[in-house]
Design a protein around this motif. Structure first.
Motif, PDB file in Angstrom:
ATOM      1  N   SER A 115     -63.968 -56.482  56.173  1.00 47.34           N
ATOM      2  CA  SER A 115     -62.528 -56.630  56.377  1.00 47.34           C
ATOM      3  C   SER A 115     -61.799 -55.873  55.284  1.00 47.34           C
ATOM      4  CB  SER A 115     -62.156 -58.111  56.350  1.00 47.34           C
ATOM      5  OG  SER A 115     -62.446 -58.648  55.079  1.00 47.34           O
ATOM      6  N   ASP A 155     -68.946 -67.938  68.067  1.00 45.37           N
ATOM      7  CA  ASP A 155     -67.942 -67.273  68.895  1.00 45.37           C
ATOM      8  C   ASP A 155     -68.485 -65.960  69.457  1.00 45.37           C
ATOM      9  OD1 ASP A 155     -66.133 -69.273  68.452  1.00 45.37           O
ATOM     10  OD2 ASP A 155     -65.196 -68.288  66.735  1.00 45.37           O
ATOM     11  N   LEU A 156     -69.193 -65.247  68.612  1.00 45.36           N
ATOM     12  CA  LEU A 156     -69.734 -63.972  69.070  1.00 45.36           C
ATOM     13  C   LEU A 156     -70.793 -64.174  70.155  1.00 45.36           C
ATOM     14  CD1 LEU A 156     -70.076 -61.645  65.966  1.00 45.36           C
ATOM     15  CD2 LEU A 156     -68.851 -61.226  68.088  1.00 45.36           C
ATOM     16  N   GLN A 216     -68.833 -52.803  74.913  1.00 43.53           N
ATOM     17  CA  GLN A 216     -68.574 -54.123  74.331  1.00 43.53           C
ATOM     18  C   GLN A 216     -69.864 -54.766  73.861  1.00 43.53           C
ATOM     19  OE1 GLN A 216     -65.668 -55.516  73.718  1.00 43.53           O
ATOM     20  NE2 GLN A 216     -64.639 -53.707  74.528  1.00 43.53           N
ATOM     21  N   GLY A 260     -68.036 -68.255  63.344  1.00 44.02           N
ATOM     22  CA  GLY A 260     -67.815 -66.885  63.777  1.00 44.02           C
ATOM     23  C   GLY A 260     -68.962 -66.378  64.619  1.00 44.02           C
ATOM     24  N   ARG A 288     -73.022 -56.583  65.661  1.00 49.63           N
ATOM     25  CA  ARG A 288     -72.496 -57.582  64.739  1.00 49.63           C
ATOM     26  C   ARG A 288     -73.401 -58.792  64.584  1.00 49.63           C
ATOM     27  NH1 ARG A 288     -66.453 -58.695  66.345  1.00 49.63           N
ATOM     28  NH2 ARG A 288     -66.564 -60.088  64.561  1.00 49.63           N
ATOM     29  N   ALA A 332     -65.001 -51.696  59.484  1.00 52.36           N
ATOM     30  CA  ALA A 332     -63.963 -52.721  59.569  1.00 52.36           C
ATOM     31  C   ALA A 332     -63.560 -52.953  61.013  1.00 52.36           C
ATOM     32  CB  ALA A 332     -62.754 -52.317  58.735  1.00 52.36           C
ATOM     33  N   SER A 333     -63.385 -51.857  61.761  1.00 52.65           N
ATOM     34  CA  SER A 333     -62.953 -52.044  63.137  1.00 52.65           C
ATOM     35  C   SER A 333     -64.075 -52.595  64.006  1.00 52.65           C
ATOM     36  CB  SER A 333     -62.427 -50.728  63.713  1.00 52.65           C
ATOM     37  OG  SER A 333     -63.431 -49.746  63.667  1.00 52.65           O
ATOM     38  N   GLU A 336     -70.925 -66.583  72.175  1.00 52.14           N
ATOM     39  CA  GLU A 336     -70.208 -66.981  73.388  1.00 52.14           C
ATOM     40  C   GLU A 336     -69.654 -65.755  74.103  1.00 52.14           C
ATOM     41  OE1 GLU A 336     -68.003 -70.885  73.707  1.00 52.14           O
ATOM     42  OE2 GLU A 336     -66.354 -69.476  73.381  1.00 52.14           O
ATOM     43  N   LEU A 337     -69.063 -64.870  73.314  1.00 47.07           N
ATOM     44  CA  LEU A 337     -68.542 -63.628  73.897  1.00 47.07           C
ATOM     45  C   LEU A 337     -69.659 -62.831  74.553  1.00 47.07           C
ATOM     46  CD1 LEU A 337     -66.283 -61.580  74.324  1.00 47.07           C
ATOM     47  CD2 LEU A 337     -66.717 -60.705  72.029  1.00 47.07           C
TER      48      LEU A 337
END
Lengths: 257, 257
Positions: free
Chosen positions: A80, A99-100, A169, A96, A176, A74-75, A102-103
């Motif tokens: 979730s 976004d990942l 990171q 989602g 993910r 979950a973390s 992009e990160l």
DNA sequence: GAACGCAATAGTGTCGACACTTTATTGACG
DNA sequence: CGTCAATAAAGTGTCGACACTATTGCGTTC
């Protein structure tokens, strides 16, 4: 009769390219690896509710290590947790993922810049050596190998940035998006991947931060644009894959099992 | 006689400015908040080994929610877990903190750039409004308030980037450097903090990404340079603070209560 | 007197059980 | 026939207990 999942098998099939300060004793760690593998392979389907009892039976351990593993997942964003309702598989949405990506681009570009500023020649040597050691027949590897080697390449850049947080990171992000990246790799055998890696190494040798960052951005952007299509395949895979552990939608009701 | 820690009190004292998809039922969540508070306030000292039984007695719950909380804190970098030896408070090292500040700078600069590219006027309006609402008497607030408002400001920028992952990342980073930031704020009442926030807002209004990123970099850099000194205070604090829950070094041995 | 091994103690990892919450099922009522 | 309430089933959150591991303390041996 309860279907039992072989934790050993799932373990050895892991990509295993992350550093993590946490290493639980046994059951917990294995449950983590196994469930994560199930998630990566879509054996556990997006938005499905995870039944702790069922999982614990499948893996042959009690609910405690299962819960520990699920909390960890979950973390990390794989699942979730809703207060009294339990754990749910993260849903498979395009936004989602974008976004990942992009990160990821942000982290990698920053890592490259820092590497250019800080790395000594020996460090850059490690990068060139690593790439040289995997470049031959790169595309001929099985998807998991390609993925592991690609992640290794980018993680090495993060490492050479001198900031271990960037490594952490990036490793977390990789975990993910790995499921979708693997599908992309299975789909497309794009030789540009190889050449762009080579160019990135060249930029590193010249300590050309701007050039390297642009290459990385494009490199990752390319993946993003392929993500839409890959998602279709992913969805297909979701609804054709076998269903060993989670009942998800069609639950059977056997009273005196 | 076991000292008992009031979980309610620790809860209300929290800064509480993060979004987190996880929200456990009750004991677990409270244990998490309480222990985190203990860590932030150095009631639990760096490198100390955490005794689960002792913690569970202190908080008046069983070991299960304690472990759940500790696992969560571990994945957030507050504590570390060694296989059969348990959890340890993250050590208080300068390097680690500087790495975190660097990561924060990377995330925030990227967020600002994306905000400039994507935010509509109404979004920027939210930022100016937020800053306008807190600018008066900003420095006169108690440290916790200043911290919460500052974090809110930067989190809003992350939010306006349109990428929720950046918000998550920044929130996680904030949680990890909050303890030292609070000490810095207690030490220095630097009015430049206020003016640099104003300048950042101005840059946002003009959609001047380069200027904003430079301001943010300097803004954060300034904090980094103050970190060395703050650390000395932190160490002082560590060794003068009361010691309610953790025996840490000097453990007493009372056999028959 | 110091190093080693052994016993005792403390502590973590995992388990099964139970209480409480959510969800599914049944039956009554409009 | 559909809606809603009461009830039953399923599922999570927490607990206390036990097994196994690590650590401490003690006695022995060289």
């Amino acid at each position: 009769m309860t279907e039992r999942i072989d934790m050993e098998a799932a373990d050895t099939a892991m990509v295993e390219s992350e550093q993590d300060s946490r290493r639980s004793a046994d059951s917990s760690e294995r449950a983590y690896n196994t469930i994560r593998q199930l998630l990566v392979e879509f054996k556990l389907k997006p938005d499905a509710r995870l039944n702790e009892v069922q999982l614990s039976r499948s893996l042959g351990v009690s609910r405690t290590p299962i819960r520990e593993a699920l909390n960890r997942l979950a973390s990390e964003g794989f699942v979730s947790l809703t207060p009294n309702r339990g754990f749910f598989v993260r849903s498979l949405s395009t936004e989602g993922l974008i976004d990942l990506y992009e990160l990821r681009s942000i982290i990698e570009c920053a890592a490259f810049r820092l590497m250019c500023e800080r790395a000594v020649d020996a460090d850059i040597g490690r990068l060139t050596a690593y790439w040289a050691s995997i470049v031959d027949g790169y595309q001929d590897n099985p998807p998991d190998e390609i993925l592991a080697k690609d992640e290794g390449f980018h993680l090495l850049i993060a490492e050479l940035s001198g900031n271990p947080e960037l490594v952490n990171q990036l490793a977390a992000i990789n975990a993910r998006i790995r499921f979708i990246r693997r599908i992309q790799i299975e789909r497309t055998h794009d030789p540009r991947q190889v050449s762009s890696h080579s160019e990135i190494v060249a930029a590193a040798v010249r300590r050309d931060a701007e050039r390297g960052m642009k290459l990385l951005r494009d490199h990752i952007e390319m993946s993003v644009s392929a993500t839409q299509d890959a998602l279709k395949d992913a969805l297909l895979k979701v609804y054709t894959a076998p269903d060993p552990a989670a009942p998800a939608r069609g639950r059977r009701r056997v009273k005196g099992g």
